[in-house]
Write a protein that holds these residues in place. Structure first.
Motif, PDB file in Angstrom:
ATOM      1  N   ARG A   1      54.986  71.652   6.025  1.00  0.00           N
ATOM      2  CA  ARG A   1      54.744  70.572   6.980  1.00  0.00           C
ATOM      3  C   ARG A   1      55.816  70.648   8.062  1.00  0.00           C
TER       4      ARG A   1
ATOM      5  N   SER B   1      52.802  64.177  10.557  1.00  0.00           N
ATOM      6  CA  SER B   1      51.562  64.938  10.723  1.00  0.00           C
ATOM      7  C   SER B   1      51.021  65.389   9.375  1.00  0.00           C
ATOM      8  N   ASP B   2      49.686  65.327   9.215  1.00  0.00           N
ATOM      9  CA  ASP B   2      49.060  65.816   7.996  1.00  0.00           C
ATOM     10  C   ASP B   2      48.713  67.298   8.075  1.00  0.00           C
ATOM     11  N   GLU B   3      49.047  67.950   9.176  1.00  0.00           N
ATOM     12  CA  GLU B   3      48.799  69.388   9.297  1.00  0.00           C
ATOM     13  C   GLU B   3      49.699  70.134   8.308  1.00  0.00           C
ATOM     14  N   GLU B   4      49.077  70.960   7.459  1.00  0.00           N
ATOM     15  CA  GLU B   4      49.819  71.707   6.450  1.00  0.00           C
ATOM     16  C   GLU B   4      49.416  73.175   6.476  1.00  0.00           C
ATOM     17  N   TYR B   5      50.350  74.011   6.048  1.00  0.00           N
ATOM     18  CA  TYR B   5      50.135  75.457   6.030  1.00  0.00           C
ATOM     19  C   TYR B   5      50.373  75.958   4.608  1.00  0.00           C
TER      20      TYR B   5
ATOM     21  N   ARG C   1      53.119  73.598   0.356  1.00  0.00           N
ATOM     22  CA  ARG C   1      52.501  73.292   1.642  1.00  0.00           C
ATOM     23  C   ARG C   1      53.600  73.071   2.671  1.00  0.00           C
TER      24      ARG C   1
ATOM     25  N   CYS D   1      50.287  59.123   7.980  1.00  0.00           N
ATOM     26  CA  CYS D   1      49.764  60.293   7.275  1.00  0.00           C
ATOM     27  C   CYS D   1      49.254  59.843   5.915  1.00  0.00           C
TER      28      CYS D   1
ATOM     29  N   ALA E   1      53.307  78.394  12.216  1.00  0.00           N
ATOM     30  CA  ALA E   1      53.304  76.953  11.999  1.00  0.00           C
ATOM     31  C   ALA E   1      54.293  76.260  12.932  1.00  0.00           C
TER      32      ALA E   1
ATOM     33  N   LYS F   1      54.402  73.046  16.191  1.00  0.00           N
ATOM     34  CA  LYS F   1      55.038  71.814  15.724  1.00  0.00           C
ATOM     35  C   LYS F   1      54.851  70.693  16.747  1.00  0.00           C
TER      36      LYS F   1
END
Length: 330
Positions: free
Chosen positions: A269, A274-278, A267, A321, A301, A305
């Motif tokens: 980051r 931030s908890d946003e993951e790709y 994942r 997070c 991603a 940012k």
């Protein structure tokens, strides 16, 4: 080149090889038991090599291998050697708790490792056990001495904990002076599921810096190391040793952030807060995978940012997070 909407360029990748760790540090893992990520979800070493290849293609020059505890993963050192052989110009670093480091110096040097960052929050065996839940202080000190004797550079990372290690500055000055190493105090960050962060145990960097100046034996030093992190460093006069602070909470350095993180299960980051993951693993495991797909994911991603200090302020320094730090990679 990976440049985001704020004009920041990425040159540094932190890659976690495992979420498993043999310590239970109070700032890293929750009080209750947690489940480790199943092996089938963890990236293979071959997939990690492909990630590094893509990152280097996009301008990354420095890769730090983290955990969990990276030496807890089987065949970790041979993996490091493979990375060095494939990317000989890459600045390759390791962050470790050093409990499994002793006896590995010849193979680490052969694998191209010249610097290790070692987590050591205290010089007291009793406090070490209090922080980590394990009596391994002597093991870590022995590994540090062995690394230095073999010519491997050592940097010490100490999480600043008011009421726990805030009386140890003089001892750390002596340690840095004696061994000629860097000791960096990192502000305790309010990160992770069931995080045990409180205002009472938060020891801000400016108080540490004020204590540095009161000692009158330190002078500020410009960090000239390429692709360096955010530490503010102070030379101990008459010594090779240095002390520093990393003020991730009280004095943000978002404007100069040059890094991305990939967790051990793949994942991506873009910001620690931030908890946003790709889903890097999902891309790598497509039947029709081509590297251009991974390059596009990194670019997309990074373009989004965020500024971490805005997230920190919005959540008022609590539960920034929901990931456990051992699963992020620090």
């Amino acid at each position: 080149m990976l440049m985001d909407r704020h004009g920041r360029t990425v040159s540094y990748l932190r890659l976690s090889v495992t979420d498993r760790c043999n310590l239970r540090c109070l700032y890293c893992r929750p009080a209750e038991a947690i489940s480790f990520i199943p092996h089938e979800r963890v990236l293979s070493y071959e997939e990690m090599i492909e990630i590094v290849a893509a990152a280097q293609e996009l301008g990354v020059h420095k890769v730090r291998l983290t955990g969990g505890e990276p030496f807890a993963r089987k065949d970790f050192v041979p993996f490091v050697a493979r990375l060095h052989a494939r990317f000989p110009k890459l600045d390759l670093r390791i962050t470790t708790n050093a409990t499994m480091l002793a006896g590995r110096m010849p193979e680490l040097r052969d694998a191209g490792v010249r610097t290790v960052n070692i987590s050591l929050d205290t010089l007291s065996p009793h406090t070490f056990a209090q922080i980590t839940g394990v009596d391994a202080h002597r093991v870590v000190l022995a590994a540090i001495e062995e690394a230095l004797a073999s010519g491997i550079r050592v940097k010490i990372n100490a999480v600043a904990l008011r009421g726990i290690n805030d009386t140890e500055l003089p001892a750390f000055v002596d340690f840095a002076r004696t061994y000629g190493v860097d000791v960096r105090f990192i502000e305790f960050m309010p990160i992770g599921y069931q995080c045990r962060w409180t205002e009472e145990n938060f020891w801000p960097a400016e108080e540490i810096v004020a204590a540095f100046h009161a000692m009158e034996i330190l002078r500020p030093e410009t960090n000239t190391e390429p692709h360096s992190g955010p530490a503010r460093m102070y030379r101990i006069i008459g010594s090779q040793g240095r002390l520093g602070v990393i003020s991730a909470v009280s004095h943000h350095f978002c404007a100069s952030c040059n890094r991305l993180r990939v967790t051990c299960e793949g994942r991506l980051r873009t910001c620690l807060f931030s908890d946003e993951e790709y889903d890097v693993a999902g891309v790598l495991r497509r039947p029709d995978y081509q590297r251009t797909q991974l390059l596009e994911l990194f670019q997309r991603a990074n373009a989004a940012k965020p500024l971490g200090y805005e997230l920190l302020a919005a959540r008022k320094r609590t539960n920034v997070c929901q990931r456990v730090m051992t699963t992020i990679g620090g």
